[in-house]
Each structure stands twice: as C-alpha cells, then as structure tokens.
Write a protein that holds these residues in place. Structure first.
Motif, short mmCIF file in Angstrom:
data_model
loop_
_atom_site.label_atom_id
_atom_site.label_comp_id
_atom_site.label_asym_id
_atom_site.label_seq_id
_atom_site.Cartn_x
_atom_site.Cartn_y
_atom_site.Cartn_z
N SER A 10 -25.35 25.92 -38.83
CA SER A 10 -26.00 27.22 -39.00
C SER A 10 -25.88 27.71 -40.44
O SER A 10 -26.85 28.22 -41.00
CB SER A 10 -25.39 28.26 -38.06
N GLU A 11 -24.71 27.54 -41.01
CA GLU A 11 -24.48 28.01 -42.38
C GLU A 11 -25.28 27.21 -43.40
O GLU A 11 -25.87 27.78 -44.32
CB GLU A 11 -22.99 27.98 -42.73
N ILE A 12 -25.31 25.89 -43.27
CA ILE A 12 -26.08 25.12 -44.25
C ILE A 12 -27.59 25.37 -44.07
O ILE A 12 -28.32 25.37 -45.06
CB ILE A 12 -25.74 23.61 -44.24
N THR A 13 -28.01 25.63 -42.85
CA THR A 13 -29.41 25.97 -42.61
C THR A 13 -29.72 27.34 -43.20
O THR A 13 -30.75 27.53 -43.86
CB THR A 13 -29.73 25.96 -41.10
N GLN A 15 -28.29 28.82 -45.66
CA GLN A 15 -28.28 28.75 -47.12
C GLN A 15 -29.34 27.79 -47.66
O GLN A 15 -29.50 27.66 -48.87
CB GLN A 15 -26.90 28.35 -47.62
N ASP A 16 -30.06 27.13 -46.76
CA ASP A 16 -31.11 26.19 -47.14
C ASP A 16 -30.60 25.15 -48.14
O ASP A 16 -31.15 24.97 -49.23
CB ASP A 16 -32.33 26.94 -47.71
N ILE A 17 -29.50 24.50 -47.75
CA ILE A 17 -28.86 23.50 -48.60
C ILE A 17 -28.76 22.19 -47.80
O ILE A 17 -28.50 22.21 -46.60
CB ILE A 17 -27.47 23.98 -49.08
N THR A 18 -29.00 21.08 -48.47
CA THR A 18 -28.91 19.79 -47.79
C THR A 18 -27.47 19.29 -47.84
O THR A 18 -26.66 19.78 -48.64
CB THR A 18 -29.82 18.75 -48.46
N LEU A 19 -27.18 18.29 -47.03
CA LEU A 19 -25.83 17.70 -47.06
C LEU A 19 -25.56 17.04 -48.40
O LEU A 19 -24.44 17.08 -48.89
CB LEU A 19 -25.67 16.68 -45.92
N VAL A 20 -26.58 16.46 -49.01
CA VAL A 20 -26.41 15.83 -50.32
C VAL A 20 -26.04 16.88 -51.37
O VAL A 20 -25.12 16.68 -52.17
CB VAL A 20 -27.69 15.05 -50.73
N GLU A 21 -26.75 18.01 -51.35
CA GLU A 21 -26.45 19.09 -52.30
C GLU A 21 -25.05 19.65 -52.06
O GLU A 21 -24.30 19.88 -53.02
CB GLU A 21 -27.49 20.21 -52.18
#
Length: 64
Positions: A10-13, A15-21
């Motif tokens: 939920s948090e990475i979604t 913040q619109d951030i990928t796992l690579v970033e």
C-alpha cells in the motif's frame, strides 16, 4: 522483523515508487524487497532502511 506485506505494498503504491527505485533509495536488493512483498521476514536493519527510504516510521510497516 516482520513487515506487513499489505501495508508495504500500500505504501509503495501510494508513493508511486517501484521496487527498483526503492531498492536504490534504501540500499537493499530488489530481491530482498520482493521477498518482503511476498511475506518473508527481514532483519531489523533492513526494515529501518526501508522505512527511512519511504520517509515513514518503521512501526507503520510492522504487523500488528
């Protein structure tokens, strides 16, 4: 440390951030982040790195 995978995703979604970033930002491997996303535990040091990279308190990611 057991990070709640739903809170993590939920948090990475949010913040619109990928796992690579996030991996680059937190200085951990993408494989480690993928494992956490699948529900595996991680060391305390990794948990704190992830929380710092996401700019949130580590307690916001932990399982209840």
């Amino acid at each position: 440390m057991r990070i709640n995978r739903v809170k993590f995703v939920s948090e990475i979604t949010r913040q619109d951030i990928t796992l690579v970033e996030l991996a680059k930002k937190a200085d951990v491997s993408r494989v480690t982040l993928s494992s956490i996303k699948c529900g595996k535990s991680c060391s305390d040091a990794i948990g704190y790195k992830i929380a710092k990279a996401l700019n949130i308190n580590v307690k916001d990611l932990l399982e209840d």
